[in-house]
Design a protein around this motif. Structure first.
Motif, short mmCIF file in Angstrom:
data_model
loop_
_atom_site.label_atom_id
_atom_site.label_comp_id
_atom_site.label_asym_id
_atom_site.label_seq_id
_atom_site.Cartn_x
_atom_site.Cartn_y
_atom_site.Cartn_z
N TYR A 44 29.42 -14.86 4.04
CA TYR A 44 30.49 -15.85 4.03
C TYR A 44 30.14 -17.09 4.84
O TYR A 44 31.02 -17.81 5.29
N CYS A 45 28.86 -17.36 5.00
CA CYS A 45 28.41 -18.50 5.82
C CYS A 45 28.91 -19.83 5.27
O CYS A 45 29.08 -20.79 6.02
N MET A 46 29.18 -19.89 3.96
CA MET A 46 29.64 -21.15 3.36
C MET A 46 31.02 -21.56 3.86
O MET A 46 31.42 -22.71 3.73
N ALA A 55 39.37 -21.73 -1.25
CA ALA A 55 38.38 -20.75 -1.68
C ALA A 55 38.87 -19.32 -1.49
O ALA A 55 38.69 -18.47 -2.36
N LEU A 56 39.52 -19.06 -0.37
CA LEU A 56 40.04 -17.71 -0.13
C LEU A 56 41.15 -17.39 -1.13
O LEU A 56 41.20 -16.27 -1.66
N LYS A 61 33.49 -18.59 -3.88
CA LYS A 61 32.49 -19.08 -2.93
C LYS A 61 31.91 -20.41 -3.41
O LYS A 61 30.92 -20.89 -2.87
N LYS A 62 32.52 -21.01 -4.43
CA LYS A 62 32.04 -22.29 -4.96
C LYS A 62 32.31 -23.40 -3.96
O LYS A 62 33.40 -23.50 -3.41
N CYS A 67 37.87 -25.96 0.64
CA CYS A 67 38.63 -27.09 1.18
C CYS A 67 40.03 -26.62 1.55
O CYS A 67 40.40 -25.48 1.29
N SER A 68 40.78 -27.52 2.12
CA SER A 68 42.12 -27.16 2.58
C SER A 68 43.20 -27.34 1.51
O SER A 68 44.32 -26.88 1.70
N SER A 69 42.87 -27.97 0.40
CA SER A 69 43.88 -28.28 -0.62
C SER A 69 44.46 -27.03 -1.27
O SER A 69 43.74 -26.16 -1.74
#
Length: 99
Positions: A44-46, A55-56, A61-62, A67-69
């Motif tokens: 999960y380094c990305m 992403a979560l 994992k793209k 991002c926070s959106s």
């Protein structure tokens, strides 16, 4: 502590002398205890040094999803994000906010 998104990037695990931070919905979690997952080379380094909310929520994992959106997320995806947020709260300390 308050960090800008740019300052948060400095806590991505590349400097072994600094903690590793991941933000969810603007809250910054210290995930240093899981350096093997979030540090360089980890699965999960990305997410390290970034707000990984979208992403979560999307279980992605793209790079474009890290991002926070939360715009356009489905109710199901928002529920997934809430589950992740609860997991992080149970395992990691909240150390600040992204401003």
């Amino acid at each position: 502590m308050e960090l800008t998104a740019q300052q948060l990037r400095g806590f991505n695990g590349s400097d072994a002398g600094k903690p590793i931070y991941v933000a969810i919905k603007g809250r910054i979690f210290d995930v240093s205890a899981a350096r093997n997952f979030y540090g360089p080379g980890g699965d999960y380094c990305m997410f390290a040094g970034k707000d990984a909310s979208r992403a979560l929520a999307k279980m992605s994992k793209k790079e474009e999803d890290i991002c926070s959106s939360l715009d356009g997320l489905s109710e199901n995806e928002l529920g997934v994000l809430l589950d992740w947020e609860k997991k992080f709260e149970a395992k990691y300390a909240v150390v600040g906010r992204v401003v």
